[in-house]
Design a protein around this motif. Sequence first.
Motif, PDB file in Angstrom:
ATOM      1  N   LEU A 125       0.822  -1.212   0.000  1.00 30.54           N
ATOM      2  CA  LEU A 125       0.000   0.000   0.000  1.00 30.54           C
ATOM      3  C   LEU A 125       0.857   1.263   0.000  1.00 30.54           C
ATOM      4  N   VAL A 126       1.942   1.248   0.750  1.00 31.81           N
ATOM      5  CA  VAL A 126       2.848   2.404   0.763  1.00 31.81           C
ATOM      6  C   VAL A 126       3.406   2.662  -0.628  1.00 31.81           C
ATOM      7  N   GLU A 127       3.858   1.592  -1.290  1.00 26.57           N
ATOM      8  CA  GLU A 127       4.462   1.756  -2.613  1.00 26.57           C
ATOM      9  C   GLU A 127       3.432   2.127  -3.671  1.00 26.57           C
ATOM     10  N   VAL A 128       2.234   1.557  -3.593  1.00 27.81           N
ATOM     11  CA  VAL A 128       1.192   1.900  -4.562  1.00 27.81           C
ATOM     12  C   VAL A 128       0.854   3.382  -4.483  1.00 27.81           C
ATOM     13  N   PHE A 129       0.679   3.902  -3.275  1.00 27.54           N
ATOM     14  CA  PHE A 129       0.363   5.322  -3.143  1.00 27.54           C
ATOM     15  C   PHE A 129       1.570   6.187  -3.491  1.00 27.54           C
ATOM     16  N   GLY A 130       2.767   5.680  -3.281  1.00 28.70           N
ATOM     17  CA  GLY A 130       3.954   6.413  -3.696  1.00 28.70           C
ATOM     18  C   GLY A 130       4.061   6.531  -5.203  1.00 28.70           C
ATOM     19  N   LEU A 131       3.596   5.518  -5.920  1.00 28.39           N
ATOM     20  CA  LEU A 131       3.652   5.543  -7.379  1.00 28.39           C
ATOM     21  C   LEU A 131       2.523   6.360  -7.998  1.00 28.39           C
ATOM     22  N   LEU A 132       1.358   6.346  -7.360  1.00 30.81           N
ATOM     23  CA  LEU A 132       0.190   6.982  -7.953  1.00 30.81           C
ATOM     24  C   LEU A 132      -0.063   8.389  -7.442  1.00 30.81           C
ATOM     25  N   LEU A 133       0.635   8.790  -6.383  1.00 29.17           N
ATOM     26  CA  LEU A 133       0.432  10.121  -5.821  1.00 29.17           C
ATOM     27  C   LEU A 133       0.754  11.182  -6.860  1.00 29.17           C
ATOM     28  N   ASP A 135       2.167  14.218  -8.863  1.00 29.72           N
ATOM     29  CA  ASP A 135       3.437  14.924  -8.747  1.00 29.72           C
ATOM     30  C   ASP A 135       3.149  16.408  -8.502  1.00 29.72           C
ATOM     31  N   VAL A 136       3.164  16.777  -7.246  1.00 28.45           N
ATOM     32  CA  VAL A 136       2.783  18.134  -6.871  1.00 28.45           C
ATOM     33  C   VAL A 136       3.709  19.165  -7.500  1.00 28.45           C
ATOM     34  N   ALA A 137       4.988  18.834  -7.600  1.00 25.75           N
ATOM     35  CA  ALA A 137       5.947  19.791  -8.130  1.00 25.75           C
ATOM     36  C   ALA A 137       5.821  19.962  -9.644  1.00 25.75           C
ATOM     37  N   GLY A 138       5.361  18.923 -10.340  1.00 23.55           N
ATOM     38  CA  GLY A 138       5.370  18.976 -11.787  1.00 23.55           C
ATOM     39  C   GLY A 138       4.006  18.976 -12.434  1.00 23.55           C
ATOM     40  N   GLY A 139       2.937  19.048 -11.695  1.00 26.85           N
ATOM     41  CA  GLY A 139       1.622  19.065 -12.304  1.00 26.85           C
ATOM     42  C   GLY A 139       0.718  18.007 -11.729  1.00 26.85           C
ATOM     43  N   ALA A 140      -0.347  17.686 -12.426  1.00 29.07           N
ATOM     44  CA  ALA A 140      -1.364  16.783 -11.900  1.00 29.07           C
ATOM     45  C   ALA A 140      -1.231  15.360 -12.417  1.00 29.07           C
ATOM     46  N   LEU A 141      -0.251  15.075 -13.277  1.00 29.69           N
ATOM     47  CA  LEU A 141      -0.111  13.730 -13.808  1.00 29.69           C
ATOM     48  C   LEU A 141       0.477  12.798 -12.759  1.00 29.69           C
ATOM     49  N   PRO A 142       0.079  11.534 -12.752  1.00 33.00           N
ATOM     50  CA  PRO A 142       0.645  10.598 -11.791  1.00 33.00           C
ATOM     51  C   PRO A 142       2.151  10.443 -11.982  1.00 33.00           C
ATOM     52  N   SER A 143       2.835  10.295 -10.876  1.00 27.73           N
ATOM     53  CA  SER A 143       4.281  10.067 -10.926  1.00 27.73           C
ATOM     54  C   SER A 143       4.531   8.562 -10.896  1.00 27.73           C
ATOM     55  N   LEU A 144       4.908   8.005 -12.016  1.00 25.90           N
ATOM     56  CA  LEU A 144       5.086   6.562 -12.104  1.00 25.90           C
ATOM     57  C   LEU A 144       6.447   6.118 -11.602  1.00 25.90           C
ATOM     58  N   PHE A 145       7.277   7.030 -11.208  1.00 29.90           N
ATOM     59  CA  PHE A 145       8.602   6.665 -10.727  1.00 29.90           C
ATOM     60  C   PHE A 145       8.834   7.144  -9.303  1.00 29.90           C
ATOM     61  N   GLY A 146       7.751   7.401  -8.610  1.00 29.60           N
ATOM     62  CA  GLY A 146       7.872   7.737  -7.192  1.00 29.60           C
ATOM     63  C   GLY A 146       8.443   9.111  -6.926  1.00 29.60           C
ATOM     64  N   ARG A 147       8.359  10.060  -7.883  1.00 30.82           N
ATOM     65  CA  ARG A 147       8.934  11.380  -7.661  1.00 30.82           C
ATOM     66  C   ARG A 147       8.117  12.184  -6.654  1.00 30.82           C
ATOM     67  N   ALA A 148       6.907  11.767  -6.414  1.00 29.85           N
ATOM     68  CA  ALA A 148       6.005  12.583  -5.587  1.00 29.85           C
ATOM     69  C   ALA A 148       5.796  11.979  -4.214  1.00 29.85           C
ATOM     70  N   ARG A 149       6.836  11.466  -3.623  1.00 31.06           N
ATOM     71  CA  ARG A 149       6.705  10.883  -2.294  1.00 31.06           C
ATOM     72  C   ARG A 149       6.913  11.920  -1.195  1.00 31.06           C
TER      73      ARG A 149
END
Length: 327
Positions: A125-133, A135-149
């Motif tokens: 669950l931690v990793e799933v939300f880390g991947l789908l959160l 990307d606040v810094a770069g826009g509204a698209l999902p961060s598929l590489f965990g940039r938005a943790r």
Amino acid sequence: MNFDELFGHLGQHTVDGLSKGAIYALIALGYTLVYGVLRLINFAHSEVFMVGTFAVLGVWTAFGVENNPPAGQAILFLVLGLIAAAVASGGTALAIERIAYRPLRRKNAPPLIFLITAIGLSLVLVEVFGLLLPDVAGGALPSLFGRARQIVGMPTIIKQETLFQIGGTSITNIQVIVFVSAVVMMAMLDWFINRTRYGRGVRAVAQNPETAALMGVNQERVIMLIFVLGGIMAGAAALLWSMRFGFTQNSIGFVLGLKAFTAAVLGGIGNLRGALVGGLFLGVVEVYGATLFASNWEDVIAFIVLIVVLMFRPTGLLGESLGRARA
């Protein structure tokens, strides 16, 4: 050691600790319910709380909530946040039980397998939300590489203001809301378990599942019920956390979950009222310790207290199991 600061503002530190400990207590209820019935430590419960914080954030973001809305809107947003968090956390807890724990129970898996599964679910669950959160810094698209943790801030629904003072102790509206809400929800859960037909079934299964089955109690429904109830309490804690601290993160549940589990053990795991006592006690001790030593000692002190208490009270402060609770 800063004794002057501790004793000079003892009342203020106590109030801060009680409001913080109230959130621990609500999360701890999920641990104590599941352990009381199944003798299982559900370490994935910390992520049930995490899901609730994101549900609150999602609802507030969807409605475009800004800081310090008018009173009527604030109440509406809080109610919507509570409903969203309760549904999301309760649904997540139920899904965890149905998908992971139920097959293991049917195969009579040993306790160690349940424990490993719980830890695995927590990490998933931690990793799933880390991947789908987003990307606040770069826009509204999902961060598929965990940039938005990173930590994500939430809007301020209710501005913190001092309601009244007792001596040199200032008590704010947020502290009162958090503490009173936690106590009320704890009282409602305690009433439900001890005074209703469904609660009687929960206590029967906790005390003796075989005899309860012979008496017509559906064990699977009881297990589903306790997971949902624990999830709802975690969702309520998520809303209170969002109000008091105003941020979330995919890994926010890790340390909070450990502290809530510590609170459940301190109060006597399997004891609903013990979870409340343990949570409040732990919150106060943490604030005292952080003031006396330094804020980075806060987590260390919490677990030292756990060890010391269990040395003298191995069953916790109250120590009565759910199965022995009297109506």
